[in-house]
Design a protein around this motif. Structure first.
Motif, PDB file in Angstrom:
ATOM      1  N   LEU A 129       0.823  -1.220   0.000  1.00 12.01           N
ATOM      2  CA  LEU A 129       0.000   0.000   0.000  1.00 12.01           C
ATOM      3  C   LEU A 129       0.856   1.268   0.000  1.00 12.01           C
ATOM      4  CD1 LEU A 129      -2.672  -1.150   2.631  1.00 12.01           C
ATOM      5  CD2 LEU A 129      -2.985  -0.974   0.149  1.00 12.01           C
ATOM      6  N   LYS A 132      -0.746   4.652  -0.570  1.00  8.62           N
ATOM      7  CA  LYS A 132      -1.893   5.062   0.249  1.00  8.62           C
ATOM      8  C   LYS A 132      -1.517   5.884   1.474  1.00  8.62           C
ATOM      9  CE  LYS A 132      -4.978   2.868  -2.218  1.00  8.62           C
ATOM     10  NZ  LYS A 132      -5.858   3.653  -3.100  1.00  8.62           N
ATOM     11  N   LEU A 140     -10.517   3.269   1.541  1.00  6.70           N
ATOM     12  CA  LEU A 140      -9.902   1.962   1.300  1.00  6.70           C
ATOM     13  C   LEU A 140     -10.938   0.839   1.366  1.00  6.70           C
ATOM     14  CD1 LEU A 140      -6.715   2.120   3.574  1.00  6.70           C
ATOM     15  CD2 LEU A 140      -7.006   2.973   1.248  1.00  6.70           C
ATOM     16  N   SER A 141     -10.618  -0.257   0.697  1.00  2.33           N
ATOM     17  CA  SER A 141     -11.438  -1.466   0.831  1.00  2.33           C
ATOM     18  C   SER A 141     -11.132  -2.118   2.175  1.00  2.33           C
ATOM     19  CB  SER A 141     -11.082  -2.446  -0.291  1.00  2.33           C
ATOM     20  OG  SER A 141      -9.792  -2.985  -0.071  1.00  2.33           O
ATOM     21  N   GLN A 144      -7.716  -3.635   2.237  1.00  3.77           N
ATOM     22  CA  GLN A 144      -6.662  -2.628   2.371  1.00  3.77           C
ATOM     23  C   GLN A 144      -6.590  -2.118   3.811  1.00  3.77           C
ATOM     24  OE1 GLN A 144      -8.050  -0.042  -0.769  1.00  3.77           O
ATOM     25  NE2 GLN A 144      -6.456  -0.744  -2.176  1.00  3.77           N
ATOM     26  N   LYS A 145      -7.765  -1.896   4.411  1.00  2.29           N
ATOM     27  CA  LYS A 145      -7.780  -1.430   5.817  1.00  2.29           C
ATOM     28  C   LYS A 145      -7.090  -2.448   6.724  1.00  2.29           C
ATOM     29  CE  LYS A 145     -12.064   1.185   5.668  1.00  2.29           C
ATOM     30  NZ  LYS A 145     -13.484   1.157   6.017  1.00  2.29           N
ATOM     31  N   ARG A 147      -4.788  -4.495   5.908  1.00  2.00           N
ATOM     32  CA  ARG A 147      -3.333  -4.454   5.696  1.00  2.00           C
ATOM     33  C   ARG A 147      -2.713  -3.224   6.364  1.00  2.00           C
ATOM     34  NH1 ARG A 147      -2.451  -4.822  -0.265  1.00  2.00           N
ATOM     35  NH2 ARG A 147      -4.690  -4.597  -0.568  1.00  2.00           N
ATOM     36  N   MET A 174     -11.065 -10.045  -1.128  1.00  2.00           N
ATOM     37  CA  MET A 174     -10.058  -9.280  -0.384  1.00  2.00           C
ATOM     38  C   MET A 174      -9.198 -10.176   0.500  1.00  2.00           C
ATOM     39  SD  MET A 174     -10.913  -6.211  -1.043  1.00  2.00           S
ATOM     40  CE  MET A 174     -12.323  -5.429  -1.814  1.00  2.00           C
ATOM     41  N   ASP A 177      -5.199 -11.150  -0.348  1.00  2.00           N
ATOM     42  CA  ASP A 177      -4.123 -10.173  -0.154  1.00  2.00           C
ATOM     43  C   ASP A 177      -3.706 -10.084   1.309  1.00  2.00           C
ATOM     44  OD1 ASP A 177      -4.148  -9.539  -2.813  1.00  2.00           O
ATOM     45  OD2 ASP A 177      -5.452  -7.784  -2.575  1.00  2.00           O
TER      46      ASP A 177
END
Ligand code: ADP
Ligand code: MG
Length: 243
Positions: A129, A132, A140-141, A144-145, A147, A174, A177
């Protein structure tokens, strides 16, 4: 290999509800332990007792040689060494992603703001990321949050990380990842206890799988033993439901 976590006859009750009924567990340095078991069996409670988010009713917890009941033990120092990643990421939505990752090391005086920023950029790169840093968490998705939450945990340079169903709130696309980041940490030697029902992850990454039910560790073994040839009837029943 040195012992990172040692738990002896750990019990926890809420009122008359005994949730943990005498757990014994040893986790060695670099070990990855996956914990599975039905909802309500005490998995989250167990993780929370390890860093004193919950006070045990009885039993002993020794983290890196420090008995958590010893009044001379500086609990804040011990807790800083135990990272926790939750199902719901608990990011601060009013801060940027980068600020979320920098926050604890700066507030606790571990690092200057400039060093923490460099470190945060490095950690965000590690979880994929790097672009970001200045984003707000809302943009964020879920994956992503999560991570970002892992990067934030890593910013405290933990010796071990406890994951409580880190992917169960995520949309299926998701999950991969987040698991990939966890796999990388495991391969790099991080000591981890992971509550998850991601059996692929467990098979590939776990050194040991623990099946918990009704506040007891019912069975533990290598992933191929637990998934391929479970001995306990409760384990068999549980695996039949989820596999
Ligand atoms: P799991 O994570 O395996 O689903 P939990 O550790 O969340 O299980 O919960 C185990 C039991 O402990 C449940 O019966 C739950 O209702 C109870 N419990 C958990 N936290 C609390 C609390 N703070 N107060 C009272 N009861 C609780
Ligand atoms: Mg739970």
């Amino acid at each position: 290999m040195s012992t990172k976590i040692e738990v002896q006859n750990l019990k926890k009750s809420y009122g008359s509800n005994e949730v943990l009924k005498g757990l014994d567990l040893i986790v060695k340095d670099n070990e990855v332990v996956v914990m599975i078991g039905p909802s309500g069996s005490g998995k989250s409670t167990f993780l929370r007792t390890l860093n004193k988010l919950e006070e045990p009713t009885a039993g002993k917890i020794i983290i890196d040689g420090h008995d958590l009941k010893d009044p001379r033990v500086n609990m804040n120092q011990v807790r800083e060494k135990i990272g926790m990643v939750f199902q719901h990421f608990n990011l601060f939505n009013n801060l940027t992603v980068g600020e979320n990752v920098m926050l604890s090391p700066v507030e606790l005086g571990k690092m200057s703001k400039a060093d923490a920023e460099l470190e945060a950029r490095e950690l965000l790169k590690e979880v994929g990321l790097e672009d970001k840093f200045n984003a707000k968490p809302q943009s964020l998705s879920g994956g992503q949050k999560q991570r970002v939450a892992i990067a934030r945990t890593l910013a405290m340079k933990p010796d071990m990380i406890l994951f409580d169903e880190p992917t169960s709130a995520l949309d299926p696309e998701m999950v991969g990842d987040v698991l990939a980041v966890m796999k990388k940490l495991a391969k790099a030697g991080m000591t981890m206890i992971v509550v998850t029902h991601e059996m692929g992850f467990a098979k590939e990454v776990a050194d040991r799988v623990i099946f918990m039910a009704d506040g007891h560790i019912m069975e533990e073994g290598k992933p191929e033993e637990i998934f391929g040839n479970p001995q306990n009837e409760r384990t068999q029943e549980f695996l039949n439901k989820i596999l």
